[in-house]
Design a protein around this motif. Structure first.
Motif, PDB file in Angstrom:
ATOM      1  N   MET A  23       0.829  -1.207   0.000  1.00 46.64           N
ATOM      2  CA  MET A  23       0.000   0.000   0.000  1.00 46.64           C
ATOM      3  C   MET A  23       0.865   1.260   0.000  1.00 46.64           C
ATOM      4  N   ASN A  24       1.878   1.269   0.833  1.00 46.94           N
ATOM      5  CA  ASN A  24       2.756   2.448   0.875  1.00 46.94           C
ATOM      6  C   ASN A  24       3.488   2.644  -0.451  1.00 46.94           C
ATOM      7  N   ASP A  25       3.907   1.541  -1.076  1.00 43.41           N
ATOM      8  CA  ASP A  25       4.547   1.631  -2.397  1.00 43.41           C
ATOM      9  C   ASP A  25       3.568   2.168  -3.440  1.00 43.41           C
ATOM     10  N   ALA A  26       2.312   1.696  -3.380  1.00 42.70           N
ATOM     11  CA  ALA A  26       1.296   2.176  -4.339  1.00 42.70           C
ATOM     12  C   ALA A  26       1.043   3.668  -4.151  1.00 42.70           C
ATOM     13  N   ILE A  27       0.983   4.106  -2.896  1.00 51.81           N
ATOM     14  CA  ILE A  27       0.765   5.533  -2.626  1.00 51.81           C
ATOM     15  C   ILE A  27       1.961   6.351  -3.105  1.00 51.81           C
ATOM     16  N   ASP A  28       3.153   5.863  -2.829  1.00 51.58           N
ATOM     17  CA  ASP A  28       4.362   6.599  -3.238  1.00 51.58           C
ATOM     18  C   ASP A  28       4.602   6.570  -4.748  1.00 51.58           C
ATOM     19  N   SER A  29       3.979   5.642  -5.450  1.00 46.94           N
ATOM     20  CA  SER A  29       4.220   5.514  -6.897  1.00 46.94           C
ATOM     21  C   SER A  29       3.833   6.759  -7.681  1.00 46.94           C
ATOM     22  N   ILE A  30       2.960   7.585  -7.134  1.00 44.79           N
ATOM     23  CA  ILE A  30       2.572   8.816  -7.838  1.00 44.79           C
ATOM     24  C   ILE A  30       3.792   9.716  -8.047  1.00 44.79           C
ATOM     25  N   ASN A  31       4.762   9.604  -7.135  1.00 47.12           N
ATOM     26  CA  ASN A  31       5.975  10.416  -7.255  1.00 47.12           C
ATOM     27  C   ASN A  31       6.837   9.993  -8.439  1.00 47.12           C
ATOM     28  N   GLN A  32       6.697   8.757  -8.896  1.00 48.18           N
ATOM     29  CA  GLN A  32       7.428   8.300 -10.077  1.00 48.18           C
ATOM     30  C   GLN A  32       6.599   8.512 -11.344  1.00 48.18           C
ATOM     31  N   ILE A  33       5.280   8.485 -11.201  1.00 52.13           N
ATOM     32  CA  ILE A  33       4.395   8.597 -12.365  1.00 52.13           C
ATOM     33  C   ILE A  33       4.310  10.039 -12.869  1.00 52.13           C
ATOM     34  N   LEU A  34       4.041  10.970 -11.973  1.00 50.34           N
ATOM     35  CA  LEU A  34       3.781  12.348 -12.397  1.00 50.34           C
ATOM     36  C   LEU A  34       4.953  13.049 -13.080  1.00 50.34           C
ATOM     37  N   PRO A  35       6.180  12.909 -12.586  1.00 49.27           N
ATOM     38  CA  PRO A  35       7.264  13.652 -13.258  1.00 49.27           C
ATOM     39  C   PRO A  35       7.460  13.253 -14.728  1.00 49.27           C
ATOM     40  N   ASP A  36       7.151  11.988 -15.064  1.00 48.64           N
ATOM     41  CA  ASP A  36       7.357  11.531 -16.439  1.00 48.64           C
ATOM     42  C   ASP A  36       6.112  11.672 -17.316  1.00 48.64           C
ATOM     43  N   THR A  37       5.022  12.136 -16.733  1.00 46.76           N
ATOM     44  CA  THR A  37       3.771  12.249 -17.496  1.00 46.76           C
ATOM     45  C   THR A  37       3.606  13.683 -17.984  1.00 46.76           C
ATOM     46  N   PRO A  38       3.429  13.843 -19.276  1.00 44.74           N
ATOM     47  CA  PRO A  38       3.252  15.208 -19.800  1.00 44.74           C
ATOM     48  C   PRO A  38       1.925  15.796 -19.336  1.00 44.74           C
ATOM     49  N   ALA A  39       1.952  17.074 -19.063  1.00 45.05           N
ATOM     50  CA  ALA A  39       0.736  17.747 -18.599  1.00 45.05           C
ATOM     51  C   ALA A  39      -0.219  17.935 -19.764  1.00 45.05           C
ATOM     52  N   GLY A  40       0.340  18.174 -20.935  1.00 39.91           N
ATOM     53  CA  GLY A  40      -0.492  18.398 -22.117  1.00 39.91           C
ATOM     54  C   GLY A  40      -0.995  19.829 -22.158  1.00 39.91           C
ATOM     55  N   ASP A  41      -1.378  20.227 -23.356  1.00 37.69           N
ATOM     56  CA  ASP A  41      -2.005  21.545 -23.545  1.00 37.69           C
ATOM     57  C   ASP A  41      -2.977  21.430 -24.706  1.00 37.69           C
ATOM     58  N   ASP A  42      -3.544  22.498 -25.059  1.00 38.45           N
ATOM     59  CA  ASP A  42      -4.581  22.464 -26.102  1.00 38.45           C
ATOM     60  C   ASP A  42      -4.038  22.087 -27.476  1.00 38.45           C
ATOM     61  N   GLY A  48      -4.491  16.422 -20.826  1.00 34.04           N
ATOM     62  CA  GLY A  48      -5.063  15.759 -19.668  1.00 34.04           C
ATOM     63  C   GLY A  48      -4.370  14.486 -19.241  1.00 34.04           C
ATOM     64  N   GLN A  49      -3.140  14.253 -19.687  1.00 32.74           N
ATOM     65  CA  GLN A  49      -2.451  13.017 -19.317  1.00 32.74           C
ATOM     66  C   GLN A  49      -2.160  12.959 -17.823  1.00 32.74           C
ATOM     67  N   LYS A  50      -1.760  14.063 -17.203  1.00 37.65           N
ATOM     68  CA  LYS A  50      -1.508  14.062 -15.766  1.00 37.65           C
ATOM     69  C   LYS A  50      -2.796  13.783 -15.005  1.00 37.65           C
ATOM     70  N   ALA A  51      -3.885  14.407 -15.419  1.00 38.68           N
ATOM     71  CA  ALA A  51      -5.174  14.184 -14.744  1.00 38.68           C
ATOM     72  C   ALA A  51      -5.585  12.711 -14.885  1.00 38.68           C
ATOM     73  N   PHE A  52      -5.387  12.168 -16.073  1.00 39.69           N
ATOM     74  CA  PHE A  52      -5.707  10.749 -16.303  1.00 39.69           C
ATOM     75  C   PHE A  52      -4.819   9.848 -15.434  1.00 39.69           C
ATOM     76  N   ALA A  53      -3.538  10.157 -15.352  1.00 38.99           N
ATOM     77  CA  ALA A  53      -2.594   9.366 -14.546  1.00 38.99           C
ATOM     78  C   ALA A  53      -2.978   9.426 -13.062  1.00 38.99           C
ATOM     79  N   ILE A  54      -3.390  10.597 -12.612  1.00 42.39           N
ATOM     80  CA  ILE A  54      -3.794  10.746 -11.209  1.00 42.39           C
ATOM     81  C   ILE A  54      -5.057   9.928 -10.932  1.00 42.39           C
ATOM     82  N   ARG A  55      -6.054   9.997 -11.845  1.00 47.78           N
ATOM     83  CA  ARG A  55      -7.280   9.204 -11.675  1.00 47.78           C
ATOM     84  C   ARG A  55      -6.967   7.711 -11.653  1.00 47.78           C
ATOM     85  N   GLU A  56      -6.074   7.286 -12.543  1.00 47.97           N
ATOM     86  CA  GLU A  56      -5.674   5.874 -12.608  1.00 47.97           C
ATOM     87  C   GLU A  56      -4.952   5.454 -11.316  1.00 47.97           C
ATOM     88  N   TRP A  57      -4.087   6.337 -10.833  1.00 49.45           N
ATOM     89  CA  TRP A  57      -3.354   6.069  -9.592  1.00 49.45           C
ATOM     90  C   TRP A  57      -4.323   5.941  -8.411  1.00 49.45           C
TER      91      TRP A  57
END
Length: 146
Positions: A23-42, A48-57
């Motif tokens: 559980m702690n590893d799953a919670i901490d995994s957001i720290n590895q996911i977000l830096p490599d995920t593009p935020a995206g723009d119009d 919305g890739q970061k938002a999608f990654a956060i929802r998936e996490w």
């Protein structure tokens, strides 16, 4: 704030260290996911890739949490059943021991009484035999004197 503390407290209560670590590893995994995920723009395909990654996490963390919480409840319920059965067995054993002691005490009293009755019967038999012998001796003396 308070919600994070509640989640951490609930995770810390899990019985298995493996579950807590996962559980702690799953919670901490957001720290590895977000830096490599593009935020995206119009203008690009990554909108919305970061938002999608956060929802998936969040979905992944909640799914794991629900799974471990269910297993935790099952183990606690199983342990409670085991404790209840052990207590029930102990109370039955104690009740049986009390009955055995009462029965043994009753048997001992009966044996003592029976022993006393047997001794009394022996005394009566002995005194009857002595009386019969005395009568025989008296009869023999009377016969000899005549």
């Amino acid at each position: 704030g308070g919600e994070v503390l509640q989640v951490n407290t609930a995770i810390a209560a899990f019985l298995m260290g493996k579950w807590r670590k996962d559980m702690n590893d799953a919670i901490d995994s957001i720290n590895q996911i977000l830096p490599d995920t593009p935020a995206g723009d119009d203008d690009d395909d990554y909108e919305g890739q970061k938002a999608f990654a956060i929802r998936e996490w969040i979905t992944n963390v909640l799914r794991k949490f629900a799974h471990y919480q269910k297993q935790h409840r099952h183990l606690v319920k199983e342990a409670m059943t085991t404790v209840e059965l052990a207590m029930w067995k102990k109370s039955l054993n104690e009740r049986d021991n009390v009955h055995e002691r009462v029965e043994e005490g009753g048997r001992a009293k009966r044996r003592i009484k029976r022993g006393a009755d047997d001794a009394k019967a022996k005394r009566l038999t002995a005194s009857s035999a002595a009386a019969a012998a005395a009568t025989s001796v008296t009869s023999a003396e009377a016969t000899a004197a005549a």
